[in-house]
Design a protein around this motif. Sequence first.
Motif, mmCIF file in Angstrom:
data_model
loop_
_atom_site.group_PDB
_atom_site.id
_atom_site.type_symbol
_atom_site.label_atom_id
_atom_site.label_comp_id
_atom_site.label_asym_id
_atom_site.label_seq_id
_atom_site.Cartn_x
_atom_site.Cartn_y
_atom_site.Cartn_z
ATOM 1 N N ARG A 143 -9.891 110.328 -4.663
ATOM 2 C CA ARG A 143 -8.850 109.346 -5.182
ATOM 3 C C ARG A 143 -7.598 109.493 -4.273
ATOM 4 N NH1 ARG A 143 -12.435 105.392 -6.796
ATOM 5 N NH2 ARG A 143 -13.288 106.152 -8.754
ATOM 6 N N LEU A 144 -7.153 110.578 -4.527
ATOM 7 C CA LEU A 144 -5.947 111.390 -3.858
ATOM 8 C C LEU A 144 -5.921 110.725 -2.859
ATOM 9 C CD1 LEU A 144 -5.119 114.233 -5.907
ATOM 10 C CD2 LEU A 144 -4.125 112.450 -6.036
ATOM 11 N N ALA A 145 -7.067 111.441 -1.630
ATOM 12 C CA ALA A 145 -6.744 111.324 -0.127
ATOM 13 C C ALA A 145 -7.227 109.767 0.058
ATOM 14 C CB ALA A 145 -7.152 112.508 0.429
ATOM 15 N N ASP A 146 -7.078 109.975 1.519
ATOM 16 C CA ASP A 146 -7.257 108.383 2.402
ATOM 17 C C ASP A 146 -8.940 108.664 2.446
ATOM 18 O OD1 ASP A 146 -4.534 106.833 1.516
ATOM 19 O OD2 ASP A 146 -3.550 108.332 2.588
ATOM 20 N N ALA A 147 -9.104 109.815 2.948
ATOM 21 C CA ALA A 147 -10.492 109.165 3.776
ATOM 22 C C ALA A 147 -11.320 111.457 3.108
ATOM 23 C CB ALA A 147 -10.614 110.068 4.918
ATOM 24 N N LEU A 148 -11.914 111.311 2.771
ATOM 25 C CA LEU A 148 -12.805 112.863 3.081
ATOM 26 C C LEU A 148 -14.460 112.812 3.078
ATOM 27 C CD1 LEU A 148 -12.578 115.440 0.862
ATOM 28 C CD2 LEU A 148 -13.586 113.755 -0.634
ATOM 29 N N TRP A 149 -14.110 114.063 3.799
ATOM 30 C CA TRP A 149 -15.795 114.373 4.880
ATOM 31 C C TRP A 149 -15.959 116.029 4.797
ATOM 32 C CZ3 TRP A 149 -11.376 112.967 7.234
ATOM 33 C CH2 TRP A 149 -10.706 113.236 8.341
ATOM 34 N N TRP A 150 -16.925 116.009 5.285
ATOM 35 C CA TRP A 150 -17.603 117.471 5.215
ATOM 36 C C TRP A 150 -18.407 117.517 6.846
ATOM 37 C CZ3 TRP A 150 -22.280 120.477 6.024
ATOM 38 C CH2 TRP A 150 -23.156 119.317 5.622
ATOM 39 N N CYS A 151 -18.189 119.119 7.781
ATOM 40 C CA CYS A 151 -19.104 118.936 9.222
ATOM 41 C C CYS A 151 -19.424 120.314 8.507
ATOM 42 C CB CYS A 151 -17.759 118.458 9.972
ATOM 43 S SG CYS A 151 -16.540 119.801 10.565
ATOM 44 N N PRO A 152 -20.655 120.562 9.380
ATOM 45 C CA PRO A 152 -21.790 122.143 9.525
ATOM 46 C C PRO A 152 -20.488 123.286 10.802
ATOM 47 C CG PRO A 152 -23.405 120.582 10.212
ATOM 48 C CD PRO A 152 -21.599 119.559 9.826
ATOM 49 N N GLY A 153 -21.002 123.902 10.226
ATOM 50 C CA GLY A 153 -19.942 124.709 10.895
ATOM 51 C C GLY A 153 -20.911 124.910 11.501
ATOM 52 N N ASP A 154 -20.816 125.739 13.223
ATOM 53 C CA ASP A 154 -21.155 126.158 14.544
ATOM 54 C C ASP A 154 -22.630 127.542 14.219
ATOM 55 O OD1 ASP A 154 -20.742 124.207 16.035
ATOM 56 O OD2 ASP A 154 -19.341 124.953 17.238
ATOM 57 N N GLY A 155 -21.623 128.044 13.390
ATOM 58 C CA GLY A 155 -22.292 129.669 13.474
ATOM 59 C C GLY A 155 -23.637 129.344 11.834
ATOM 60 N N GLY A 156 -23.137 128.923 10.817
ATOM 61 C CA GLY A 156 -23.390 128.081 9.739
ATOM 62 C C GLY A 156 -21.817 127.800 8.868
ATOM 63 N N GLY A 157 -22.484 128.152 7.519
ATOM 64 C CA GLY A 157 -21.191 127.861 6.771
ATOM 65 C C GLY A 157 -20.869 126.313 6.765
#
Length: 175
Positions: A143-157
């Motif tokens: 609600r506060l931000a204009d966009a929200l997403w995630w991405c996997p790390g190359d070595g994990g995480g």
Amino acid sequence: MKGPPAVPLHDVVQDGSQERFRAMTLFVESPDTVRAARDMTRSALEDWGLNDLVDDARLVVSELVGNVVHHAVPDQHLAVPGAHRRIDVTLRKWPDWLLIGVADEDSSPPTFPVGDMFSPHLVDGLPEALLPDCGRGLMLVQRLADALWWCPGDGGGKTVICRFDLAVRSAGLHR
């Protein structure tokens, strides 16, 4: 040989077209992890002249770092017995955007809220039934931000990222 003319510091700081970056590595086991992330966020945004975003950005950082502290479990190949769990917080400002990223060592996807959980007409006067069991903090971030997403790390995480649209906000068009 004479180099290029020096640019006074105040001209660089006041130039909104300059890209900015600030990063901090924190550890879950530190008792002031969330506070340190909030303080860095406030300091960076004030330095960059984004004072109007300080409160929203600090709340977003608190929630994202808090999620790591309370929910992230390092991937087995990243977990080291006795080692501290790492959190990387990054702030990037471009002329039109502020990006906040929080990286952890857990590859599990975050639980993002999807639409309205229940119709208010179906809960029969029970407003608490409108809140899901998990993902409420990310609903706040969403609600506060204009966009929200995630991405996997190359070595994990993974890294959870949110974007604030500076041009839209300065024009007063944010939702």
